[in-house]
Design an enzyme around this catalytic site. Structure first.
Site, PDB file in Angstrom:
ATOM      1  N   HIS A 135      -2.088  10.709  -0.918  1.00  0.00           N
ATOM      2  CA  HIS A 135      -2.113   9.502  -1.739  1.00  0.00           C
ATOM      3  C   HIS A 135      -1.785   9.836  -3.178  1.00  0.00           C
ATOM      4  CE1 HIS A 135      -3.505   5.991   0.464  1.00  0.00           C
ATOM      5  NE2 HIS A 135      -4.124   6.809   1.262  1.00  0.00           N
TER       6      HIS A 135
ATOM      7  N   LYS B 196      -7.952  -0.662  11.311  1.00  0.00           N
ATOM      8  CA  LYS B 196      -7.288  -1.111  10.073  1.00  0.00           C
ATOM      9  C   LYS B 196      -6.062  -0.229   9.803  1.00  0.00           C
ATOM     10  CE  LYS B 196      -6.657  -1.434   5.389  1.00  0.00           C
ATOM     11  NZ  LYS B 196      -5.805  -0.613   4.521  1.00  0.00           N
TER      12      LYS B 196
ATOM     13  N   ASP C 217       4.007 -13.909  12.150  1.00  0.00           N
ATOM     14  CA  ASP C 217       2.685 -14.383  11.720  1.00  0.00           C
ATOM     15  C   ASP C 217       1.673 -13.225  11.765  1.00  0.00           C
ATOM     16  OD1 ASP C 217       0.156 -15.565  11.586  1.00  0.00           O
ATOM     17  OD2 ASP C 217       0.745 -17.333  12.735  1.00  0.00           O
TER      18      ASP C 217
ATOM     19  N   GLU D  31       0.823  -1.218   0.000  1.00  0.00           N
ATOM     20  CA  GLU D  31       0.000   0.000   0.000  1.00  0.00           C
ATOM     21  C   GLU D  31       0.855   1.265   0.000  1.00  0.00           C
ATOM     22  OE1 GLU D  31      -3.358  -0.053   2.687  1.00  0.00           O
ATOM     23  OE2 GLU D  31      -3.501   2.137   2.682  1.00  0.00           O
TER      24      GLU D  31
HETATM   25  C1  MEV Z   1      -6.267   3.183   4.716  1.00  0.00           C
HETATM   26  O1  MEV Z   1      -5.499   2.053   4.380  1.00  0.00           O
HETATM   27  C2  MEV Z   1      -6.330   3.365   6.219  1.00  0.00           C
HETATM   28  C3  MEV Z   1      -7.262   4.482   6.706  1.00  0.00           C
HETATM   29  O2  MEV Z   1      -8.575   4.257   6.223  1.00  0.00           O
HETATM   30  C4  MEV Z   1      -7.238   4.420   8.225  1.00  0.00           C
HETATM   31  C5  MEV Z   1      -8.241   5.347   8.887  1.00  0.00           C
HETATM   32  O3  MEV Z   1      -9.287   5.654   8.278  1.00  0.00           O
HETATM   33  O4  MEV Z   1      -7.972   5.747  10.029  1.00  0.00           O
HETATM   34  C6  MEV Z   1      -6.829   5.829   6.199  1.00  0.00           C
END
Ligand code: MEV
Length: 424
Positions: free
Chosen positions: A376, A261, A277, A83
């Site tokens: 990004h 995430k 792992d 990513e």
């Molecule tokens: C993207 O990989 C992760 C985000 O969505 C995390 C978040 O929203 O805090 C940017």
């Protein structure tokens, strides 16, 4: 060891130049870094010994996060991820955190737990107490399986017993708590569980069924905290918005999952780079996001301190090891550990949690301010500029043009590059 994690201009170097800079900053023999080349990384013969039915090897980019200071030590952090923006974002947060001393971390003892499910016990409460009475015998039996671990100062430490009601019956579930030292520990504890199960079943008066570790490694926690300077963030209004953004993740499961995430973007990248792992860490991490009320919530907290700065904190299970498995056999994982310069699994675990916090902070900060798409887009533009063959000198102009033209695409990049090359 005079290492530094500040490497200004690192991202503008070529890959070869970055490796030289890494060797110098981390004081590593360049030969050790040669394995970072895909041709010299994992040989197909090694892959063939690691899993079944091997037909190839998958390459994942390995980036280096800069600027980290963890417990006063400068650390360069290898991150394996597909990513874009992840490595840059972690490095940016670490740069802000270092203004106020970087990350401070700690860990519990490296205790993993394994479960033995005992079915058909007529008197579960009685069975539970009989097992607790047999604590010393069960611990001795478990430790006889792994004299090496005991010699290293680890081994089975405790037993606990739970009674679990299920739709199919009532189970006595024995937990064996094992100090696994610098191992991830799955093999060690699973072997112990299988060894003690027959005797445990006999003592409880039932039949042993499952004998397996729990990935809810809630006795093996690592923590990180850092202060993010209000002025460096843009002042009190930005601080307030970051606190609101984090508060939504605490209160709302839909936001919490995405917030977490973002934490895993950092954590999984270092776990993977070191041959550990990823699934065990992710499963344990998400189970830790279940709060006392039973609902899923955010793993981290961002609070305003008495001086108006942001204090970020993160705590979660971190079952990673330095010995055994891919950590030992994968040449790139070995190089990653050398770059990190860690001597214990706890040190590795704590750096991983610090990276998770940095990653999380970068995302929440971007979301609470300009949004994440701008950052990004410029990284995406850099990738495209590189793939269409821009040189290091051409790159900044080409990237700026793609963003200004709002056309971050390969066809446009090719056109602009041709134009740049023909314009004197
Ligand atoms: C993207 O990989 C992760 C985000 O969505 C995390 C978040 O929203 O805090 C940017």
């Amino acid at each position: 060891m005079p290492r530094t994690s500040r490497v200004p201009g690192f991202r503008d170097l070529s890959v070869a130049e970055r490796r030289t800079a890494l060797g110098a900053a981390a004081e590593l023999d360049p030969a050790l870094l040669a394995v970072l080349d895909p041709e010299q990384g994992m040989a197909i013969s090694l892959a063939d010994h690691m899993i079944e039915n091997v037909v190839g090897v998958l390459g994942v980019p390995l980036g280096l996060a800069t600027n980290f200071v963890v417990n006063g030590r400068q650390v360069l952090v290898p991150m394996a991820t597909e990513e874009a923006s992840v490595v840059a974002a972690a490095s940016n947060s670490a740069k802000i955190a270092r203004l106020r001393g970087g990350f401070h971390t700690s860990s519990s003892q490296p205790i993993m737990q394994t479960q033995v499910q005992i079915i058909g016990v007529a008197d579960p409460a009685g069975g539970r107490l009989r097992l607790l009475d047999a604590r010393d015998e069960l611990i001795a039996l478990a430790n006889a399986q792994d004299p090496k671990l005991v010699e290293l100062g680890g081994g089975a430490r405790e037993v606990s017993v739970r009674i679990v009601e299920s739709r199919a019956g009532r189970y006595v579930v024995l937990h064996l708590h094992v100090d696994v030292r610098d191992a991830m520990g799955a093999n060690a504890v699973n072997t112990m569980a299988e060894a003690i199960a027959p005797r445990a079943a006999e003592i409880a008066g039932g039949r042993a069924l499952l004998r397996i570790l729990t990935n809810k490694a809630d006795l093996r926690l690592s923590r990180a905290r850092a202060v993010f300077d209000a002025d460096a963030l843009g002042g009190p209004a930005v601080v307030e918005d970051i606190v609101h953004a984090a508060a939504l993740a605490e209160a709302d499961v839909y936001r919490a999952v995405t917030h977490n995430k973002g934490i895993m973007n950092g954590i999984s990248a270092v776990v993977l780079a070191t041959g550990n792992d990823t699934r065990a860490v992710e499963a344990g991490g998400h189970s830790h996001a279940v709060g006392p009320g039973g609902g899923y919530t955010s793993l981290s907290r961002f609070e305003r301190d008495a001086d108006g700065n942001i204090v970020g904190t993160l705590e979660l299970p971190m079952p990673v090891g330095l010995v055994g498995g891919a950590t030992r056999t994968h040449p790139v994982a070995q190089a990653a550990l050398a770059i990190l310069g860690v001597r214990t699994a706890a040190e590795l675990a704590e750096i991983i949690v610090a990276v998770g916090l940095a990653q999380n902070f970068a995302a929440v900060r971007a979301l609470a301010t300009e949004g994440i798409q701008r950052g990004h887009m410029s990284l995406h533009a850099r990738n495209i500029a590189t793939t269409v063959g821009a040189t290091a000198e051409e790159l900044p102009t080409l990237v700026a043009r793609m963003i200004a033209d709002r056309a971050v695409r390969a066809d446009h990049a090719e056109r602009v590059l041709a134009e740049l090359r023909t314009t004197p």
